[in-house]
Design a protein around this motif. Sequence first.
Motif, PDB file in Angstrom:
ATOM      1  N   ARG A  59       0.836  -1.215   0.000  1.00 23.39           N
ATOM      2  CA  ARG A  59       0.000   0.000   0.000  1.00 23.39           C
ATOM      3  C   ARG A  59       0.864   1.256   0.000  1.00 23.39           C
ATOM      4  O   ARG A  59       0.584   2.218  -0.725  1.00 23.39           O
ATOM      5  N   ARG A  60       1.920   1.265   0.801  1.00 24.02           N
ATOM      6  CA  ARG A  60       2.807   2.432   0.847  1.00 24.02           C
ATOM      7  C   ARG A  60       3.526   2.644  -0.478  1.00 24.02           C
ATOM      8  O   ARG A  60       3.704   3.779  -0.918  1.00 24.02           O
ATOM      9  N   ASP A  61       3.954   1.554  -1.109  1.00 34.38           N
ATOM     10  CA  ASP A  61       4.599   1.673  -2.413  1.00 34.38           C
ATOM     11  C   ASP A  61       3.629   2.213  -3.458  1.00 34.38           C
ATOM     12  O   ASP A  61       3.999   3.050  -4.280  1.00 34.38           O
ATOM     13  N   ALA A  62       2.380   1.736  -3.418  1.00 31.22           N
ATOM     14  CA  ALA A  62       1.375   2.218  -4.372  1.00 31.22           C
ATOM     15  C   ALA A  62       1.093   3.704  -4.144  1.00 31.22           C
ATOM     16  O   ALA A  62       0.959   4.469  -5.108  1.00 31.22           O
ATOM     17  N   GLU A  63       1.017   4.118  -2.896  1.00 33.19           N
ATOM     18  CA  GLU A  63       0.800   5.540  -2.598  1.00 33.19           C
ATOM     19  C   GLU A  63       1.985   6.381  -3.069  1.00 33.19           C
ATOM     20  O   GLU A  63       1.798   7.460  -3.636  1.00 33.19           O
TER      21      GLU A  63
END
Length: 176
Positions: A59-63
């Motif tokens: 999720r952090r990478d996608a954000e």
Amino acid sequence: MRAVRKWFKDSPAAQTVLGFVLFAAVILSLNWGHTPGWWLVKLGLYIAISVAFAARRRRRDAEAAGTDTATLKSLERRIQRGTVPEDPQERAAMRRLVLHRLDLMSRTRWSVPAFSVMLALVAVLAAVTGDWAVAAVFLAISAVVTGAMVWIRRRAARKLHHLDDVLGRDELALRH
């Protein structure tokens, strides 16, 4: 064999199953005195924690990339192969992802030495208690694991720096 490798690379479920088997082997080797039910409870807890950390990282990478998880999967494959997308939006997302990962690697430089020290401390504690065989095994394991972690980290950093250079040049070429 290629199909199996691709399945493990692309499938979080396959990675979870592999993690389950590896954790099971470790838990079984360390807890001989407990019942199989206890092993399964511990194993389920460890797998749940691991899956939660992996989902949080994704999720952090996608954000950071400014994209969804499906596009993130495609970008991760491109990073592994070292290829640059043709689409300008994907290229910009990949640049953001590469910069995010480089920033993360620079902020966590301490992690490999800290983990290595913790592994070596187990060997020292075993030696202090007089169990020289366990100390020797843990010292050998810590040397191998540390070497592997340094190699993997350097390889990833080299690949990310190369992609950063290529993506940066492409971005500059588009501006002029």
